[in-house]
Design an enzyme around this catalytic site. Structure first.
Site, mmCIF file in Angstrom:
data_model
loop_
_atom_site.group_PDB
_atom_site.id
_atom_site.type_symbol
_atom_site.label_atom_id
_atom_site.label_comp_id
_atom_site.label_asym_id
_atom_site.label_seq_id
_atom_site.Cartn_x
_atom_site.Cartn_y
_atom_site.Cartn_z
ATOM 1 N N GLU A 115 1.100 -1.585 -0.306
ATOM 2 C CA GLU A 115 0.009 0.437 0.216
ATOM 3 C C GLU A 115 0.803 1.233 -0.157
ATOM 4 O O GLU A 115 2.093 0.680 -0.158
ATOM 5 C CB GLU A 115 -1.139 -0.270 1.443
ATOM 6 C CG GLU A 115 -1.741 -1.323 0.709
ATOM 7 C CD GLU A 115 -2.920 -1.380 2.794
ATOM 8 O OE1 GLU A 115 -2.868 -0.302 3.094
ATOM 9 O OE2 GLU A 115 -3.619 -2.070 2.150
ATOM 10 N N HIS A 243 -8.964 9.339 3.531
ATOM 11 C CA HIS A 243 -8.879 8.437 1.973
ATOM 12 C C HIS A 243 -8.708 8.616 0.790
ATOM 13 O O HIS A 243 -9.647 9.062 0.353
ATOM 14 C CB HIS A 243 -8.785 6.640 2.589
ATOM 15 C CG HIS A 243 -8.233 5.350 1.639
ATOM 16 N ND1 HIS A 243 -8.778 5.045 0.729
ATOM 17 C CD2 HIS A 243 -8.495 4.262 2.455
ATOM 18 C CE1 HIS A 243 -7.859 4.256 0.797
ATOM 19 N NE2 HIS A 243 -7.927 3.670 1.250
ATOM 20 N N ARG A 291 -0.727 8.869 2.102
ATOM 21 C CA ARG A 291 -2.170 9.412 1.290
ATOM 22 C C ARG A 291 -2.953 10.364 1.224
ATOM 23 O O ARG A 291 -3.314 10.941 0.841
ATOM 24 C CB ARG A 291 -3.632 8.794 2.345
ATOM 25 C CG ARG A 291 -3.546 7.198 2.187
ATOM 26 C CD ARG A 291 -4.577 6.915 3.588
ATOM 27 N NE ARG A 291 -3.733 5.346 3.443
ATOM 28 C CZ ARG A 291 -5.060 4.261 3.943
ATOM 29 N NH1 ARG A 291 -5.462 4.681 5.199
ATOM 30 N NH2 ARG A 291 -4.586 3.258 3.807
ATOM 31 N N HIS A 352 -11.325 9.233 6.707
ATOM 32 C CA HIS A 352 -11.095 8.021 7.020
ATOM 33 C C HIS A 352 -10.312 7.430 8.820
ATOM 34 O O HIS A 352 -10.602 6.195 9.089
ATOM 35 C CB HIS A 352 -10.071 7.255 5.952
ATOM 36 C CG HIS A 352 -9.413 5.756 5.870
ATOM 37 N ND1 HIS A 352 -10.180 5.118 6.015
ATOM 38 C CD2 HIS A 352 -7.993 5.438 6.247
ATOM 39 C CE1 HIS A 352 -10.476 3.531 6.211
ATOM 40 N NE2 HIS A 352 -8.577 3.779 6.552
ATOM 41 N N ARG A 387 -0.929 8.704 9.243
ATOM 42 C CA ARG A 387 -0.383 7.183 9.686
ATOM 43 C C ARG A 387 -0.351 6.190 8.112
ATOM 44 O O ARG A 387 -0.392 6.910 6.997
ATOM 45 C CB ARG A 387 -1.253 6.682 9.800
ATOM 46 C CG ARG A 387 -2.105 5.199 10.170
ATOM 47 C CD ARG A 387 -3.127 4.785 10.375
ATOM 48 N NE ARG A 387 -3.912 5.273 9.898
ATOM 49 C CZ ARG A 387 -4.393 3.800 9.265
ATOM 50 N NH1 ARG A 387 -4.207 2.796 9.263
ATOM 51 N NH2 ARG A 387 -5.453 4.152 8.152
HETATM 52 P P1 FAD Z 1 -13.702 0.229 16.826
HETATM 53 O O1 FAD Z 1 -13.250 -0.883 15.572
HETATM 54 O O2 FAD Z 1 -13.337 1.792 16.012
HETATM 55 O O3 FAD Z 1 -13.838 -0.332 18.127
HETATM 56 C C1 FAD Z 1 -14.937 0.957 18.788
HETATM 57 C C2 FAD Z 1 -15.783 0.885 19.679
HETATM 58 O O4 FAD Z 1 -15.974 1.045 20.539
HETATM 59 C C3 FAD Z 1 -16.901 0.049 18.961
HETATM 60 O O5 FAD Z 1 -17.295 -1.365 19.933
HETATM 61 C C4 FAD Z 1 -18.179 1.148 19.728
HETATM 62 O O6 FAD Z 1 -19.382 0.645 19.995
HETATM 63 C C5 FAD Z 1 -17.535 1.439 21.015
HETATM 64 N N1 FAD Z 1 -17.743 2.619 21.454
HETATM 65 C C6 FAD Z 1 -17.467 3.996 21.246
HETATM 66 N N2 FAD Z 1 -17.676 5.156 21.483
HETATM 67 C C7 FAD Z 1 -18.613 4.146 22.847
HETATM 68 C C8 FAD Z 1 -19.437 4.988 23.834
HETATM 69 N N3 FAD Z 1 -20.020 6.237 23.875
HETATM 70 N N4 FAD Z 1 -20.191 3.890 24.873
HETATM 71 C C9 FAD Z 1 -19.822 2.967 24.297
HETATM 72 N N5 FAD Z 1 -19.572 1.846 23.267
HETATM 73 C C10 FAD Z 1 -17.995 3.251 22.502
HETATM 74 N N6 FAD Z 1 -6.472 -0.128 9.165
HETATM 75 C C11 FAD Z 1 -5.407 -1.152 8.882
HETATM 76 O O7 FAD Z 1 -4.961 -0.805 9.973
HETATM 77 N N7 FAD Z 1 -5.852 -1.257 8.208
HETATM 78 C C12 FAD Z 1 -6.824 -1.726 7.138
HETATM 79 O O8 FAD Z 1 -6.683 -2.093 6.638
HETATM 80 C C13 FAD Z 1 -7.775 -0.852 7.727
HETATM 81 N N8 FAD Z 1 -8.810 -0.665 7.039
HETATM 82 C C14 FAD Z 1 -9.916 1.033 7.067
HETATM 83 C C15 FAD Z 1 -11.533 0.452 6.669
HETATM 84 C C16 FAD Z 1 -11.836 1.426 6.843
HETATM 85 C C17 FAD Z 1 -13.135 1.343 6.017
HETATM 86 C C18 FAD Z 1 -11.982 1.894 7.908
HETATM 87 C C19 FAD Z 1 -13.667 2.196 8.459
HETATM 88 C C20 FAD Z 1 -10.922 1.380 8.518
HETATM 89 C C21 FAD Z 1 -9.971 0.976 8.573
HETATM 90 N N9 FAD Z 1 -8.793 0.464 9.229
HETATM 91 C C22 FAD Z 1 -7.799 -0.058 8.930
HETATM 92 C C23 FAD Z 1 -8.211 1.492 10.490
HETATM 93 C C24 FAD Z 1 -8.819 0.277 11.383
HETATM 94 O O9 FAD Z 1 -9.918 -0.120 10.791
HETATM 95 C C25 FAD Z 1 -9.167 1.066 12.939
HETATM 96 O O10 FAD Z 1 -8.150 2.131 13.195
HETATM 97 C C26 FAD Z 1 -9.557 0.413 13.977
HETATM 98 O O11 FAD Z 1 -9.864 -1.016 13.628
HETATM 99 C C27 FAD Z 1 -9.715 1.019 15.133
HETATM 100 O O12 FAD Z 1 -9.995 0.483 16.072
HETATM 101 P P2 FAD Z 1 -10.322 0.525 17.735
HETATM 102 O O13 FAD Z 1 -10.439 -1.080 18.257
HETATM 103 O O14 FAD Z 1 -9.797 1.811 17.816
HETATM 104 O O15 FAD Z 1 -12.069 1.142 17.148
HETATM 105 C C1 SIN Z 2 -7.522 0.681 2.538
HETATM 106 O O1 SIN Z 2 -7.241 -0.693 2.317
HETATM 107 O O2 SIN Z 2 -6.858 0.885 1.442
HETATM 108 C C2 SIN Z 2 -6.979 0.768 4.081
HETATM 109 C C3 SIN Z 2 -6.203 0.405 4.637
HETATM 110 C C4 SIN Z 2 -5.836 1.208 6.414
HETATM 111 O O3 SIN Z 2 -6.667 2.573 6.694
HETATM 112 O O4 SIN Z 2 -4.526 1.015 7.059
#
Ligand code: FAD
Ligand code: SIN
Length: 536
Positions: A115, A243, A291, A352, A387
């Site tokens: 990527e 993104h 990005r 993103h 990032r």
């Molecule tokens: P999340 O997985 O977002 O979980 C947040 C949690 O907090 C949820 O359960 C939610 O319900 C809870 N929550 C929030 N507020 C409250 C509240 N007030 N009360 C109770 N619960 C609450 N990163 C990569 O490294 N590689 C990738 O390929 C990649 N692709 C991506 C593609 C997309 C479409 C997106 C959106 C993101 C992508 N990212 C990628 C980024 C990555 O997915 C996220 O940064 C990461 O998954 C965040 O994980 P997290 O555990 O911090 O939060």
């Molecule tokens: C993607 O798959 O392009 C998202 C990867 C990322 O957000 O790290």
């Protein structure tokens, strides 16, 4: 309710932490709260994969570290970068041992994707639904642990600190402590208090403050807003990553479908409305530049040509391989009449990822005692001003694990703060009445998204930031008044949190008098010599 360990969020950060504690300390109770369904997280939507140095013949820790530092544009903490890159491989292997499956070639070697900003192929992936696979693996492992209680549809309102006992708490109060949270239980519609020795904040990102985002509806920055209200430290929040390639569908806003960067890693080419491949005009790395550069280039091409999107051309790619690697994208495009073998995919940038957030140290400790933060809501020092792709799942696992290591130590030490436990005040809802009309919330939300997208987006300047600042003040004033006279609801609280987070993004953007990484201000087209984080 009382619990030993409280985890807010059921994405990769929250689940990794909870599972580690549950395995190591079977006698401790762990409660995980999540505001909607347990798997509705940013994690579930991750596509491209997770970066990790797996192939030591071609790749090395030094190269991954270097790529991360280059993308971060001078603001990464090099020590943290080294921690994440080196420890990340063990965390990936632990997930594989739990049952996560990453794609392999016929010889049994991992297929490693590439990527933007990566000098080597190092992205492990499960087709184009990597996050779903990781979330599934962790949720299944959590279910087997009798000392974990995962409660969905529980909306956390605020963290409890000395402030709730009537003490004056300011930014300069030493030793602000977290004792637990107030929660709106959506099953009963009652506000409950949950006390905990240790709390981990894993509430994810804030993409929903923008009109167009790859983030699902849950990404409203609740954790950052709660910590800011509790007078904890927030850092680098001006660095919002757009993104480059969200699928453009006329009329679809809010949650845009992502076309993973891995498509460009496999050969996809960006073309403007005239069909010209334009990235070589902007960067020698062309379509695989970091990005921030690609998103700005697309923004510029859309402005030059007066279009709302550009194209991602995959028509020259091996279609069998495309369908194998990207079955979800293939099916989604086909569902809107785009056959990627024949038609170019319309794409445009969308909010993103939040690079900044709750400031933590290298063990995920926040400025508030007994409160850790990990995952997208945290600012660990890894990402700096931008990032590197696929580093966030890695960071979330490494820091959730580090929070776990530190928790074991702190649980073994006496915790004098729990003297407060017996006398926790109830939530104060005095003077509030049932909401009369939702329009006050929905219209403010529309205004917020518009102002953030138009004035605080990919390209900023001082005049736009000034306008955004004036408008956010008005929205803040009106929403606070509504909040103080209305019974709380998730919609109202999310709006309030999004206004707080937007205020922080605008303030930090105004304080940064330069262009760096994702913060691009046309009034300061050069970088300052002195680097510093913006801490609020
Ligand atoms: P999340 O997985 O977002 O979980 C947040 C949690 O907090 C949820 O359960 C939610 O319900 C809870 N929550 C929030 N507020 C409250 C509240 N007030 N009360 C109770 N619960 C609450 N990163 C990569 O490294 N590689 C990738 O390929 C990649 N692709 C991506 C593609 C997309 C479409 C997106 C959106 C993101 C992508 N990212 C990628 C980024 C990555 O997915 C996220 O940064 C990461 O998954 C965040 O994980 P997290 O555990 O911090 O939060
Ligand atoms: C993607 O798959 O392009 C998202 C990867 C990322 O957000 O790290």
């Amino acid at each position: 309710m009382q619990t030993d360990i409280l985890v807010i969020g059921s994405g990769i950060a929250g689940l990794t932490y909870a599972l580690n504690i549950a395995q190591e300390m079977p006698n401790k109770n762990i409660t995980i709260l999540t505001k909607t369904q347990s798997d509705e997280t940013n994690t579930k939507y991750a596509q491209g994969g997770i970066a990790g140095v797996i192939n030591f013949n071609e790749d090395s820790f030094a190269k991954h570290i270097e790529d991360t530092l280059i993308a971060g544009d001078g603001l990464c903490n090099p020590h943290v970068v080294e921690i994440v890159v080196k420890e990340g491989v063990d965390r990936i292997n632990e997930l594989i041992a739990l049952g996560a499956s990453f794609d392999k070639d016929p010889n049994g070697n991992y297929k490693l994707g590439k990527e933007g900003g990566h000098s080597e192929n190092r992205i492990l992936h499960h087709k184009d639904v990597t996050g779903k696979e990781m979330e599934r693996t962790l949720l299944e492992a959590i279910k087997k642990r009798s000392n974990i209680n995962l409660i969905s549809h529980c909306f956390v309102l605020d963290i409890i600190t000395q402030h709730h006992f009537g003490y004056l708490v300011t930014k300069s109060t030493p030793d602000i402590e977290c004792y637990g949270v107030y929660v709106l239980n959506l099953a009963t519609n009652k506000i409950e208090k949950i006390t905990a020795n240790i709390t981990l904040l894993a509430t994810g990102g804030n993409g929903q403050v923008y009109r167009s985002t790859t983030n699902p509806a849950i990404a409203t920055g609740d954790g950052v807003a709660m910590v800011y209200r509790a007078k904890g430290r927030i850092e680098n929040i001006e660095f919002i990553q757009f993104h480059p390639t969200a699928l453009y569908e006329a009329g679809v806003r809010g949650h845009s479908f992502l076309i993973t960067e891995a498509v460009r890693g496999d050969g996809g080419i960006l073309r403007n409305a005239k069909g010209e491949a334009f990235m070589e005009k902007y960067d020698a790395r062309k379509d695989l530049a970091p990005r921030d550069i690609v998103a700005r280039a697309i923004d510029n091409e859309m402005k030059i040509n007066g279009t709302e999107f550009v194209y991602l051309d995959c028509t020259h790619m091996n279609q069998k391989k495309f369908e194998e690697h990207f079955p979800n994208i293939y099916a989604k495009c086909l569902s809107i009449g785009v056959d990627v073998a024949k038609n170019m995919i319309p794409v445009s940038p969308a909010a993103h990822y939040s690079c900044g957030g709750v400031k933590t140290d290298e063990y995920a400790r926040t400025s508030i005692k007994n409160l850790y933060a990990a995952g997208e809501c945290a600012s660990t020092g890894l990402h700096g001003a931008n990032r590197l792709a696929s580093n966030s799942l890695l960071e979330a696992m490494v820091f959730a694990h580090r929070a776990f290591l530190d928790t074991i130590n702190s649980l073994n030490a006496p915790n004098p703060s729990l003297v407060f436990k017996e006398s926790f005040p109830n939530w104060n809802a005095a003077g509030t009445t049932a909401p009369k009309e939702m329009i006050l919330i929905t219209q403010s939300l529309k205004e917020l998204k518009l102002l953030m997208s138009d004035y605080v987006g990919i390209v900023r300047n001082n005049e736009r930031l000034k306008r955004a600042s004036r408008r956010i003040d008005l929205l803040h004033e009106e929403t606070e008044a509504l909040y103080h006279r209305t019974e709380v609801s998730p919609q109202l609280c999310e709006l309030r949190n999004m206004i707080t987070v937007s205020y922080l993004i605008i303030k930090s953007a105004e304080l940064r008098k330069e262009s760096r990484g994702l913060h691009y201000n046309t009034d300061y087209l050069s970088k300052q010599v002195i680097l510093q984080n913006t801490i609020l």
